[in-house]
Scaffold this active site. Structure first.
Site, PDB file in Angstrom:
ATOM      1  N   CYS A 217      82.148  42.187   3.708  1.00 20.83           N
ATOM      2  CA  CYS A 217      82.326  41.126   2.715  1.00 20.83           C
ATOM      3  C   CYS A 217      81.769  41.548   1.356  1.00 20.83           C
ATOM      4  CB  CYS A 217      81.677  39.834   3.197  1.00 20.83           C
ATOM      5  SG  CYS A 217      79.899  39.942   3.570  1.00 20.83           S
TER       6      CYS A 217
ATOM      7  N   HIS B 272      72.343  37.081   0.211  1.00 17.00           N
ATOM      8  CA  HIS B 272      73.268  36.743   1.287  1.00 17.00           C
ATOM      9  C   HIS B 272      72.771  35.538   2.070  1.00 17.00           C
ATOM     10  CE1 HIS B 272      76.070  37.252   4.597  1.00 17.00           C
ATOM     11  NE2 HIS B 272      76.642  38.265   3.967  1.00 17.00           N
TER      12      HIS B 272
END
Length: 346
Positions: A157, A184
């Site tokens: 990602c 994150h």
């Protein structure tokens, strides 16, 4: 109709199935099996139907005779601890989407091929570039797929979020060096309360009470996708106590003088037209992370936060939905790859 299967029905596996239906692609890309060793079928159906992050599934979901019923179509479900015990060949597969995150070596991927899967698309980077036939960031290098590949990685990602930005800025200004910090959201390898389940001592700490530094392979992924920047970008990552949506705090030393307006103009133009349109976003609105929940783009540059120190040291913030954006890129890679394969056998 191409036939695909999903191995590993956790966060990414479920998002892939949801994205398939939200995009209407279930009409031409058929999911013919799911293997999920850790959950029973009723639990799988429940967590497909109701998702705390992405809401209700956009079709009817149920259970019938060992299958997950989704939109009236039965998807057979296996619970093999070793996914290579599934006879993938008997399913007439065109592609297996490996979403378990359970292996890092080509030898493990080859076991899927030996079990009858003709091709494998992996939801994470493998240990080295040699372990896959290609590592693909859709919109950047997906055109290199020619249909001959057997094992392909959809990168990560974070790689999908940052590489398009780096490509634009390197082409426009040149990049000498850089540092990226990934902020994150929590992941399910972290405990809610302090616990012993991780060898990494930091990851034994409560996910919802702490900002937790973790290891990251982002620099290696950038090197792999952009060898012209090899060794120039360093990275670190911290997990923050939010359920979804992450950000990349990115500092780059440019090769020539620039300005905030010029940097933003280059990124805005790339987001608006060309191969990155619809994949790279650009905004100058006063956003918070939650605004990008369920955002299918790979990353969104927040131009209101672009800063320049001197004339060459630029700092950027890039938002990305680490679940939904990546699941959509997996589908994009799968569709493009299968289009190149057509009816050719591997």
């Amino acid at each position: 109709m191409p036939r695909i299967a999903i191995n590993g029905y956790g966060r990414i596996g479920r998002c892939v199935l949801r994205a398939l239906h939200e995009r209407g692609w279930q009409q031409w890309l058929q999911v013919v099996a799911i293997d999920e060793p850790a959950a029973d079928l009723p639990s799988m159906a429940y967590l497909t139907r109701f998702d705390s992050t992405h809401g209700r599934f956009p079709a009817e979901v149920g259970v019938e005779d060992g299958a997950l019923l989704v939109g009236g179509r039965a998807i057979p479900v296996f619970h093999a601890r070793d996914a290579c015990e599934v006879d993938w060949g008997a399913l007439g597969l065109d592609l297996l989407l490996e979403c378990s995150g359970s292996f890092q070596q080509r030898a493990q991927a080859d076991r899927y091929l030996a079990a009858g899967a003709p091709r494998v698309l992996v939801s994470h980077p493998l240990a080295s570039a040699a372990d896959v036939d290609a590592t693909i960031v859709y919109g950047v290098n997906h055109e290199r797929l020619d249909g001959s590949e057997r094992v392909v990685s959809a990168a990560s990602c974070t790689t999908n979020a940052i590489v398009p930005v780096l490509r634009v800025l390197h082409a426009a200004f040149g990049i000498r060096h850089g540092h990226i910090t990934t902020l994150h959201s929590v992941m399910n390898d972290q405990p809610l309360l302090d616990g012993y389940h991780q060898a990494d001592l930091r990851r034994t700490r409560s996910a919802m009470q702490s900002i937790v530094p973790v290891s990251t392979g982002l620099a290696r992924g950038i090197d792999r996708l952009m060898p012209e920047l090899h060794g120039r970008i360093e990275t670190k990552a911290v997990r923050v106590p939010t359920l979804n949506v992450s950000a990349l705090d990115t500092t780059l030393q440019l090769a020539r003088d620039s300005s905030v307006a010029e940097v933003n103009a280059a990124l805005r133009a790339a987001a608006g037209a060309g191969p990155l349109a619809g994949l790279l976003g650009y905004t100058e609105l006063p956003h918070a992370s939650t605004d990008f929940n369920h955002d299918a783009r790979s990353g969104v540059v927040d131009g209101s936060l672009t800063r320049l120190s001197g004339a060459r040291l630029v700092n950027l913030l890039i938002w990305f939905d680490n679940e939904w954006g990546f699941a959509n890129r997996m589908l994009d890679v799968a569709a493009h790859w299968l289009g190149r394969v057509n009816t050719r056998s591997p």
